[in-house]
Structures are given as structure tokens and as C-alpha cells.
Design a protein around this motif. Sequence first.
Motif, PDB file in Angstrom:
ATOM      1  N   LYS A  34       0.798  -1.227   0.000  1.00 25.73           N
ATOM      2  CA  LYS A  34       0.000   0.000   0.000  1.00 25.73           C
ATOM      3  C   LYS A  34       0.834   1.283   0.000  1.00 25.73           C
ATOM      4  O   LYS A  34       0.268   2.378   0.051  1.00 25.73           O
ATOM      5  N   ARG A  35       2.153   1.165  -0.050  1.00 29.26           N
ATOM      6  CA  ARG A  35       2.973   2.378  -0.117  1.00 29.26           C
ATOM      7  C   ARG A  35       3.324   2.677  -1.571  1.00 29.26           C
ATOM      8  O   ARG A  35       3.560   1.765  -2.360  1.00 29.26           O
ATOM      9  N   ILE A  36       3.366   3.959  -1.886  1.00 29.15           N
ATOM     10  CA  ILE A  36       3.701   4.387  -3.237  1.00 29.15           C
ATOM     11  C   ILE A  36       5.187   4.732  -3.300  1.00 29.15           C
ATOM     12  O   ILE A  36       5.839   4.936  -2.278  1.00 29.15           O
ATOM     13  N   ALA A  37       5.713   4.805  -4.506  1.00 30.60           N
ATOM     14  CA  ALA A  37       7.071   5.312  -4.679  1.00 30.60           C
ATOM     15  C   ALA A  37       7.097   6.769  -4.231  1.00 30.60           C
ATOM     16  O   ALA A  37       6.126   7.511  -4.389  1.00 30.60           O
ATOM     17  N   TRP A  38       8.194   7.196  -3.660  1.00 32.68           N
ATOM     18  CA  TRP A  38       8.279   8.532  -3.085  1.00 32.68           C
ATOM     19  C   TRP A  38       7.974   9.631  -4.097  1.00 32.68           C
ATOM     20  O   TRP A  38       7.400  10.663  -3.756  1.00 32.68           O
ATOM     21  N   VAL A  39       8.331   9.394  -5.355  1.00 32.69           N
ATOM     22  CA  VAL A  39       8.187  10.429  -6.366  1.00 32.69           C
ATOM     23  C   VAL A  39       6.717  10.807  -6.585  1.00 32.69           C
ATOM     24  O   VAL A  39       6.419  11.902  -7.061  1.00 32.69           O
ATOM     25  N   PHE A  40       5.778   9.925  -6.213  1.00 34.11           N
ATOM     26  CA  PHE A  40       4.357  10.190  -6.439  1.00 34.11           C
ATOM     27  C   PHE A  40       3.679  10.858  -5.242  1.00 34.11           C
ATOM     28  O   PHE A  40       2.443  10.909  -5.171  1.00 34.11           O
ATOM     29  N   ALA A  41       4.457  11.381  -4.307  1.00 32.48           N
ATOM     30  CA  ALA A  41       3.864  12.013  -3.132  1.00 32.48           C
ATOM     31  C   ALA A  41       2.936  13.168  -3.515  1.00 32.48           C
ATOM     32  O   ALA A  41       1.884  13.367  -2.893  1.00 32.48           O
ATOM     33  N   LEU A  42       3.312  13.940  -4.532  1.00 36.52           N
ATOM     34  CA  LEU A  42       2.463  15.053  -4.968  1.00 36.52           C
ATOM     35  C   LEU A  42       1.108  14.533  -5.437  1.00 36.52           C
ATOM     36  O   LEU A  42       0.063  15.089  -5.072  1.00 36.52           O
ATOM     37  N   CYS A  43       1.101  13.475  -6.231  1.00 31.20           N
ATOM     38  CA  CYS A  43      -0.156  12.919  -6.740  1.00 31.20           C
ATOM     39  C   CYS A  43      -1.048  12.462  -5.591  1.00 31.20           C
ATOM     40  O   CYS A  43      -2.257  12.738  -5.571  1.00 31.20           O
ATOM     41  N   LYS A  44      -0.473  11.762  -4.651  1.00 31.60           N
ATOM     42  CA  LYS A  44      -1.229  11.237  -3.508  1.00 31.60           C
ATOM     43  C   LYS A  44      -1.793  12.375  -2.661  1.00 31.60           C
ATOM     44  O   LYS A  44      -2.969  12.367  -2.280  1.00 31.60           O
ATOM     45  N   ARG A  45      -0.971  13.368  -2.393  1.00 31.30           N
ATOM     46  CA  ARG A  45      -1.413  14.466  -1.519  1.00 31.30           C
ATOM     47  C   ARG A  45      -2.496  15.297  -2.190  1.00 31.30           C
ATOM     48  O   ARG A  45      -3.479  15.689  -1.553  1.00 31.30           O
ATOM     49  N   VAL A  46      -2.347  15.593  -3.480  1.00 24.33           N
ATOM     50  CA  VAL A  46      -3.347  16.377  -4.206  1.00 24.33           C
ATOM     51  C   VAL A  46      -4.669  15.618  -4.282  1.00 24.33           C
ATOM     52  O   VAL A  46      -5.743  16.186  -4.075  1.00 24.33           O
ATOM     53  N   ALA A  47      -4.602  14.321  -4.578  1.00 24.68           N
ATOM     54  CA  ALA A  47      -5.822  13.520  -4.661  1.00 24.68           C
ATOM     55  C   ALA A  47      -6.548  13.495  -3.325  1.00 24.68           C
ATOM     56  O   ALA A  47      -7.770  13.720  -3.260  1.00 24.68           O
ATOM     57  N   GLU A  48      -5.830  13.229  -2.247  1.00 25.53           N
ATOM     58  CA  GLU A  48      -6.455  13.134  -0.937  1.00 25.53           C
ATOM     59  C   GLU A  48      -6.989  14.478  -0.462  1.00 25.53           C
ATOM     60  O   GLU A  48      -8.015  14.537   0.219  1.00 25.53           O
ATOM     61  N   ALA A  49      -6.319  15.562  -0.827  1.00 28.43           N
ATOM     62  CA  ALA A  49      -6.801  16.888  -0.451  1.00 28.43           C
ATOM     63  C   ALA A  49      -8.135  17.210  -1.117  1.00 28.43           C
ATOM     64  O   ALA A  49      -8.918  18.016  -0.615  1.00 28.43           O
ATOM     65  N   HIS A  50      -8.405  16.567  -2.253  1.00 30.02           N
ATOM     66  CA  HIS A  50      -9.681  16.739  -2.960  1.00 30.02           C
ATOM     67  C   HIS A  50     -10.721  15.709  -2.526  1.00 30.02           C
ATOM     68  O   HIS A  50     -11.812  15.647  -3.099  1.00 30.02           O
ATOM     69  N   GLY A  51     -10.373  14.869  -1.556  1.00 32.47           N
ATOM     70  CA  GLY A  51     -11.285  13.813  -1.142  1.00 32.47           C
ATOM     71  C   GLY A  51     -11.243  12.598  -2.046  1.00 32.47           C
ATOM     72  O   GLY A  51     -12.150  11.771  -2.033  1.00 32.47           O
ATOM     73  N   GLY A  52     -10.168  12.478  -2.835  1.00 31.35           N
ATOM     74  CA  GLY A  52     -10.026  11.364  -3.766  1.00 31.35           C
ATOM     75  C   GLY A  52      -8.901  10.436  -3.367  1.00 31.35           C
ATOM     76  O   GLY A  52      -8.523  10.346  -2.200  1.00 31.35           O
ATOM     77  N   SER A  53      -8.326   9.741  -4.355  1.00 27.57           N
ATOM     78  CA  SER A  53      -7.273   8.771  -4.064  1.00 27.57           C
ATOM     79  C   SER A  53      -6.316   8.646  -5.246  1.00 27.57           C
ATOM     80  O   SER A  53      -6.649   8.992  -6.380  1.00 27.57           O
ATOM     81  N   PHE A  54      -5.122   8.147  -4.939  1.00 26.91           N
ATOM     82  CA  PHE A  54      -4.114   7.859  -5.964  1.00 26.91           C
ATOM     83  C   PHE A  54      -3.573   6.472  -5.703  1.00 26.91           C
ATOM     84  O   PHE A  54      -3.292   6.107  -4.561  1.00 26.91           O
ATOM     85  N   GLU A  55      -3.407   5.687  -6.770  1.00 26.35           N
ATOM     86  CA  GLU A  55      -2.882   4.332  -6.627  1.00 26.35           C
ATOM     87  C   GLU A  55      -1.803   4.073  -7.666  1.00 26.35           C
ATOM     88  O   GLU A  55      -1.900   4.526  -8.808  1.00 26.35           O
ATOM     89  N   GLN A  56      -0.792   3.347  -7.245  1.00 30.44           N
ATOM     90  CA  GLN A  56       0.282   2.911  -8.137  1.00 30.44           C
ATOM     91  C   GLN A  56       0.281   1.402  -8.175  1.00 30.44           C
ATOM     92  O   GLN A  56       0.436   0.742  -7.148  1.00 30.44           O
ATOM     93  N   SER A  57       0.075   0.832  -9.341  1.00 29.14           N
ATOM     94  CA  SER A  57       0.059  -0.623  -9.448  1.00 29.14           C
ATOM     95  C   SER A  57       1.407  -1.114  -9.943  1.00 29.14           C
ATOM     96  O   SER A  57       2.087  -0.456 -10.727  1.00 29.14           O
ATOM     97  N   ASP A  58       1.794  -2.284  -9.465  1.00 26.24           N
ATOM     98  CA  ASP A  58       2.969  -2.936 -10.010  1.00 26.24           C
ATOM     99  C   ASP A  58       2.582  -3.624 -11.312  1.00 26.24           C
ATOM    100  O   ASP A  58       1.404  -3.804 -11.616  1.00 26.24           O
TER     101      ASP A  58
END
Length: 269
Positions: A223-247
Amino acid sequence: MTPSSTGTAGAQPAPAGFVISERSAHLRAETALFMRDHVLSLVSHDLRGPLNAIHSWAYVLERKLDANDPNSQRAITGIRSGVDQQVKLLETIVDATRAETKSLALAYAPFPLHPLLDETVEEVRTGFARARGVEIRLDSSFAAEQLNGDRERLAAALWLMLTFAVEASAPDKAVTLAAHVDTATWHASVAYEPNEAALNDAALPHVLEAFARKQAGEPREAKRIAWVFALCKRVAEAHGGSFEQSDTAEGGSTATLALRVPLSATAPK
């Protein structure tokens, strides 16, 4: 404007002939900022568990040791003092440093989705994908659909998803941005064929920092994302949404990055 003149510390100059736009340079810097704060958050979280355990075991040891032995009591006091110092460092330095992105301010306003996709794809295509020989495809059928949210922040998240996909793609491959809306949510996903050699080949043009690219290729905890995607995760969650990175799927060759944001986004309570 070249990457070496606008990039963050540690970024490597791109091969001659590759030019990064001012907007992409700004977004790269924001990516580094969010990544830094994400790493600090992980450090704060992962250190508190062991520190709490040390503090608890100090009480257990105290009951076992001779209360009249000054050396034992000094040792217990030293353990507790060390734990308290580490916790204070986490609170005053680590947690305070990441306050800027922890409480992300958003400028909510309704905006059409189709122009956002077109502009972001064009930014990555002309500024980076062509230099890498990677094709970007857009798969969407938006007309006048709108989203109430921070357009610039969401554009930054999309830019990063596309940019990383290009970074991780070998020349002559394609990256696909697919987007659609359902009754209440905007879905945007980027699909690509990950190629570790291309991600870290110094002879190829790069936008993201070498450290970020290298870490993105390392195994991740559940359930952890690569560090580089922190912006995507934070922006999504701030909007009440989500970000996922699949292998990459077992037996397959495609990886995906998925952003989901409510059409009438509001800050989570």
C-alpha cells in the motif's frame, strides 16, 4: 532554459539538445518538495514505533533493577532522556518541516476537464516525450464535463504521472492517458510498459531526479507508493479522492497510475 539551471539539488543535466520548459521545471521542483515531505512523514511514522517500544521497555527494566543502584538508575534515565530528545526532534524539525504540504491549501473553482487533459498531454509531449521518442496517447470522450477543484494542483498531478511514465518507458513505446467520469467521480489513469534500464539510463533525457527514479524501481511495502508520487497522492487526498500505483501485473507488461477525484470535490474532514 536547461535542467541544470533550473533543477533541484542532485538533478543531473540532460543530454545536449534537450530543453525543459519553465513550467515543467517548476513542476519538477514541486515534485521534489512533496517527495521530501513524504519521506519526512515516513521517517516520523516509522521512528515513533521503535521509540515508543524503547520507552515502554525502560519502564519494565526499571521495575527489575535495584532502585538503590545509582548506575542502573542513571542508565534508565539516560534511555528515557534519549527517547524524549528523539521525539522532540521529530516534532520540532521533521513534522514542522513538512507542514507546508501536510495542510495543502486548494483554490476550488469549477473547470472543464477536456482542456486540462489536452494541455497537460501537450506539455509532456512537446517538452519531454518527443525527446525520448515515446508516444503519448489520450483516450477520453469528454465534452463539457466539469470538476470543482484546484485545476493547477490536479494538472501538476497529471503532469507527474505522465512524466514518470515517459521516464520509465523505452524509446518507441507508448504511454496512454485514459480518462472518464461516472456519476460522481473523475477517473484518470496512465498505462505504460516499465523499463528499468530506460528509467535510469544516463544517456537518455530525464526530467525527474536520479534519486527519485532509482527509488521508484525498488520494492515497496504493501500500500505504499514510490516517493516520487507524493504530490499525486497528496493532491488527490486533499480533494477527497485517491491515488494508486500498481505494479506490473504478473505475467503482463503494463503498469498503471490511477487518480480518482470527486467531480464536486471538497476537502476531507
